[in-house]
Write a protein that holds these residues in place. Structure first.
Motif, PDB file in Angstrom:
ATOM      1  N   HIS A 189       0.855  -1.186   0.000  1.00 54.51           N
ATOM      2  CA  HIS A 189       0.000   0.000   0.000  1.00 54.51           C
ATOM      3  C   HIS A 189       0.894   1.240   0.000  1.00 54.51           C
ATOM      4  CE1 HIS A 189      -3.853  -2.080   0.878  1.00 54.51           C
ATOM      5  NE2 HIS A 189      -3.058  -2.950   1.491  1.00 54.51           N
ATOM      6  N   GLY A 190       1.048   1.861  -1.174  1.00 50.12           N
ATOM      7  CA  GLY A 190       1.814   3.095  -1.262  1.00 50.12           C
ATOM      8  C   GLY A 190       0.897   4.296  -1.093  1.00 50.12           C
ATOM      9  N   ILE A 191       1.226   5.141  -0.128  1.00 44.84           N
ATOM     10  CA  ILE A 191       0.443   6.361   0.122  1.00 44.84           C
ATOM     11  C   ILE A 191       1.384   7.545  -0.096  1.00 44.84           C
ATOM     12  CG2 ILE A 191      -0.909   7.692   1.785  1.00 44.84           C
ATOM     13  CD1 ILE A 191      -1.520   5.054   3.221  1.00 44.84           C
ATOM     14  N   GLU A 192       1.199   8.259  -1.190  1.00 43.89           N
ATOM     15  CA  GLU A 192       2.095   9.360  -1.547  1.00 43.89           C
ATOM     16  C   GLU A 192       1.318  10.676  -1.492  1.00 43.89           C
ATOM     17  OE1 GLU A 192       5.103   6.772  -4.391  1.00 43.89           O
ATOM     18  OE2 GLU A 192       3.386   7.796  -5.305  1.00 43.89           O
ATOM     19  N   ILE A 193       1.601  11.461  -0.466  1.00 37.26           N
ATOM     20  CA  ILE A 193       0.928  12.742  -0.254  1.00 37.26           C
ATOM     21  C   ILE A 193       1.840  13.841  -0.790  1.00 37.26           C
ATOM     22  CG2 ILE A 193      -0.251  14.224   1.399  1.00 37.26           C
ATOM     23  CD1 ILE A 193      -1.354  11.386   1.344  1.00 37.26           C
ATOM     24  N   VAL A 194       1.576  14.296  -1.993  1.00 42.52           N
ATOM     25  CA  VAL A 194       2.467  15.265  -2.647  1.00 42.52           C
ATOM     26  C   VAL A 194       2.057  16.674  -2.234  1.00 42.52           C
ATOM     27  CG1 VAL A 194       3.377  16.100  -4.833  1.00 42.52           C
ATOM     28  CG2 VAL A 194       2.785  13.674  -4.570  1.00 42.52           C
ATOM     29  N   VAL A 195       2.820  17.249  -1.323  1.00 44.86           N
ATOM     30  CA  VAL A 195       2.490  18.570  -0.781  1.00 44.86           C
ATOM     31  C   VAL A 195       3.259  19.694  -1.468  1.00 44.86           C
ATOM     32  CG1 VAL A 195       1.821  17.679   1.471  1.00 44.86           C
ATOM     33  CG2 VAL A 195       4.213  18.285   1.059  1.00 44.86           C
ATOM     34  N   GLY A 196       4.196  19.343  -2.339  1.00 46.24           N
ATOM     35  CA  GLY A 196       4.938  20.369  -3.064  1.00 46.24           C
ATOM     36  C   GLY A 196       6.144  20.887  -2.298  1.00 46.24           C
ATOM     37  N   PRO A 197       6.859  21.831  -2.876  1.00 46.88           N
ATOM     38  CA  PRO A 197       8.062  22.387  -2.255  1.00 46.88           C
ATOM     39  C   PRO A 197       7.756  23.045  -0.910  1.00 46.88           C
ATOM     40  CG  PRO A 197       7.927  23.005  -4.562  1.00 46.88           C
ATOM     41  CD  PRO A 197       6.593  22.413  -4.205  1.00 46.88           C
ATOM     42  N   GLU A 198       8.722  22.997  -0.031  1.00 48.90           N
ATOM     43  CA  GLU A 198       8.555  23.567   1.307  1.00 48.90           C
ATOM     44  C   GLU A 198       8.860  25.073   1.319  1.00 48.90           C
ATOM     45  OE1 GLU A 198       7.210  22.033   3.652  1.00 48.90           O
ATOM     46  OE2 GLU A 198       7.692  19.897   3.572  1.00 48.90           O
ATOM     47  N   LEU A 199       8.359  25.740   2.330  1.00 45.12           N
ATOM     48  CA  LEU A 199       8.639  27.163   2.533  1.00 45.12           C
ATOM     49  C   LEU A 199      10.150  27.393   2.612  1.00 45.12           C
ATOM     50  CD1 LEU A 199       7.045  29.935   3.512  1.00 45.12           C
ATOM     51  CD2 LEU A 199       8.095  29.319   5.692  1.00 45.12           C
ATOM     52  N   LEU A 200      10.827  26.567   3.396  1.00 46.43           N
ATOM     53  CA  LEU A 200      12.286  26.544   3.448  1.00 46.43           C
ATOM     54  C   LEU A 200      12.732  25.324   2.662  1.00 46.43           C
ATOM     55  CD1 LEU A 200      12.938  27.343   7.231  1.00 46.43           C
ATOM     56  CD2 LEU A 200      12.799  28.931   5.305  1.00 46.43           C
ATOM     57  N   THR A 201      13.525  25.524   1.659  1.00 46.89           N
ATOM     58  CA  THR A 201      13.879  24.458   0.724  1.00 46.89           C
ATOM     59  C   THR A 201      14.392  23.206   1.443  1.00 46.89           C
ATOM     60  OG1 THR A 201      14.469  26.133  -0.909  1.00 46.89           O
ATOM     61  CG2 THR A 201      15.256  23.884  -1.304  1.00 46.89           C
ATOM     62  N   GLY A 202      13.675  22.099   1.247  1.00 48.17           N
ATOM     63  CA  GLY A 202      14.081  20.811   1.806  1.00 48.17           C
ATOM     64  C   GLY A 202      13.746  20.596   3.266  1.00 48.17           C
ATOM     65  N   SER A 203      13.076  21.551   3.903  1.00 44.95           N
ATOM     66  CA  SER A 203      12.744  21.393   5.331  1.00 44.95           C
ATOM     67  C   SER A 203      11.449  20.600   5.455  1.00 44.95           C
ATOM     68  CB  SER A 203      12.597  22.766   6.003  1.00 44.95           C
ATOM     69  OG  SER A 203      12.331  22.615   7.389  1.00 44.95           O
ATOM     70  N   THR A 204      11.567  19.292   5.372  1.00 48.79           N
ATOM     71  CA  THR A 204      10.377  18.438   5.301  1.00 48.79           C
ATOM     72  C   THR A 204       9.718  18.191   6.651  1.00 48.79           C
ATOM     73  OG1 THR A 204      11.855  16.509   5.302  1.00 48.79           O
ATOM     74  CG2 THR A 204      11.055  17.300   3.168  1.00 48.79           C
ATOM     75  N   ARG A 205      10.153  18.885   7.688  1.00 47.64           N
ATOM     76  CA  ARG A 205       9.399  18.842   8.944  1.00 47.64           C
ATOM     77  C   ARG A 205       8.171  19.761   8.846  1.00 47.64           C
ATOM     78  NH1 ARG A 205       9.867  23.020  12.614  1.00 47.64           N
ATOM     79  NH2 ARG A 205      11.180  24.750  11.940  1.00 47.64           N
ATOM     80  N   LEU A 206       8.083  20.533   7.755  1.00 44.70           N
ATOM     81  CA  LEU A 206       6.990  21.492   7.583  1.00 44.70           C
ATOM     82  C   LEU A 206       5.787  20.815   6.939  1.00 44.70           C
ATOM     83  CD1 LEU A 206       9.146  24.598   6.550  1.00 44.70           C
ATOM     84  CD2 LEU A 206       8.302  23.971   8.821  1.00 44.70           C
TER      85      LEU A 206
END
Length: 313
Positions: A189-206
């Protein structure tokens, strides 16, 4: 080969990830007033639920499959590194007080172990072998569900966990924030939630972190609903481990039954403070031992136990 050259392939990989994309329109964000930055960030966050909504069918399918395994005695196991791992540990740690699960029933694994909860453990996320060892320590079974969590969808620890679990016959879920991810491909089961680029580049805690938290909320909460851990929208398996939760227990019994304070206290006393059992004694007109037996026979589903009590009462 120079150290700089060693990193070229990794840089090329990052360039292809939506979560790592550079937002040129935000290049001067540090020059904006604080309120304006807050408005931009809030607007970015508001897009996350829509991204999650687009994957609800996949999420629901994963939940149904998880609940089926857990009803056979399986466990829900999260595996991730960094922020993703911490979110898994957080969700797992909240299940015992909320749903009265055993600490071993919902488990959070983070690359690098407990120290990684508060500090970076260098290299841990890059090891598939470490994930294999962590899962082997749990003695994985076919009844278990393993959820690999990775914003990029390329973290070796998360992919390794899913690959190893799938080879052992466990159910596998891959939660990521990039389309066509290696993690999604590795899992059933692949669940891919594509939220787009972050406010701060690469800061995926956002945004990515928010999306992961929302999906993990669904996975654990709805699975527990399917397993009979709730009655309507009431947490009837809540564990009364402190005064706040004891007060909540009394309130839940009141909301479910409309009984007087005296009846509620008597029911909770007769059932050793177990909310679900107390509700059954009041609504089903049975004593504490009978309530316990009925719930055992109904595999913990209060509505089913109530139906039986009313038919035989």
């Amino acid at each position: 080969m120079t150290p700089a050259a060693d990193h070229v392939p990794l840089r090329a990989q990052l360039d292809t990830l939506t979560t790592e994309a550079f937002r040129s329109d935000l290049a001067d964000i540090d020059r904006l007033p604080t309120l304006e930055i807050a408005k931009i960030m809030n607007g970015e966050d508001a897009t996350v639920p829509t991204a999650v909504a687009s994957r609800l069918p996949q999420i629901a399918a994963a939940i149904d499959a998880t609940a089926a395994r857990m009803s056979r005695g399986g466990r829900l196991i999260y595996a991730g590194a960094g922020t993703a791992g911490r979110l898994g540990v957080l969700d797992a740690s909240e299940c015992p007080p909320t749903f009265n699960t055993a600490p071993t029933e919902v488990v959070g694994l983070i690359a690098g172990g407990q120290p990684a909860m508060v500090t970076s453990v260098e290299g841990a996320e890059d090891s598939k072998q470490l994930a294999t060892e962590d899962l082997d320590a749990l003695v994985l079974t076919e009844a278990d569900t393993v959820v690999g969590i990775s914003a990029s969808g390329r973290t070796p620890y998360a992919i390794g966990a899913v690959e190893h679990a799938r080879a052992r016959g466990a159910l596998t879920i891959g939660l990521s924030c990039n389309a066509d991810s290696a993690l999604g491909a590795a899992a059933e089961h692949g669940i891919e939630i594509v939220v787009g680029p972050e406010l701060l580049t690469g800061s995926t805690r956002l945004k990515a972190g928010t999306a992961q938290k929302l999906v993990l909320n669904m996975l654990s909460t709805i699975t527990m609903i399917r397993l009979g851990k709730t009655y309507g929208n009431l947490m009837v398996d809540v564990r009364s481990s402190n005064e706040k939760l004891r007060a909540r227990s009394r309130r839940i019994v009141s909301l479910a039954t409309g009984a007087s304070d005296e009846e509620i206290e008597a029911a909770l006393t007769a059932t050793d403070g177990q909310v679900k059992n107390a509700i059954l004694t009041i609504l089903g007109g049975v004593d504490g031992p009978t309530a316990s037996a009925l719930l055992t026979d109904s595999h913990g589903h209060l509505r089913a136990a109530l139906d039986t009590a009313r038919k035989t009462g």
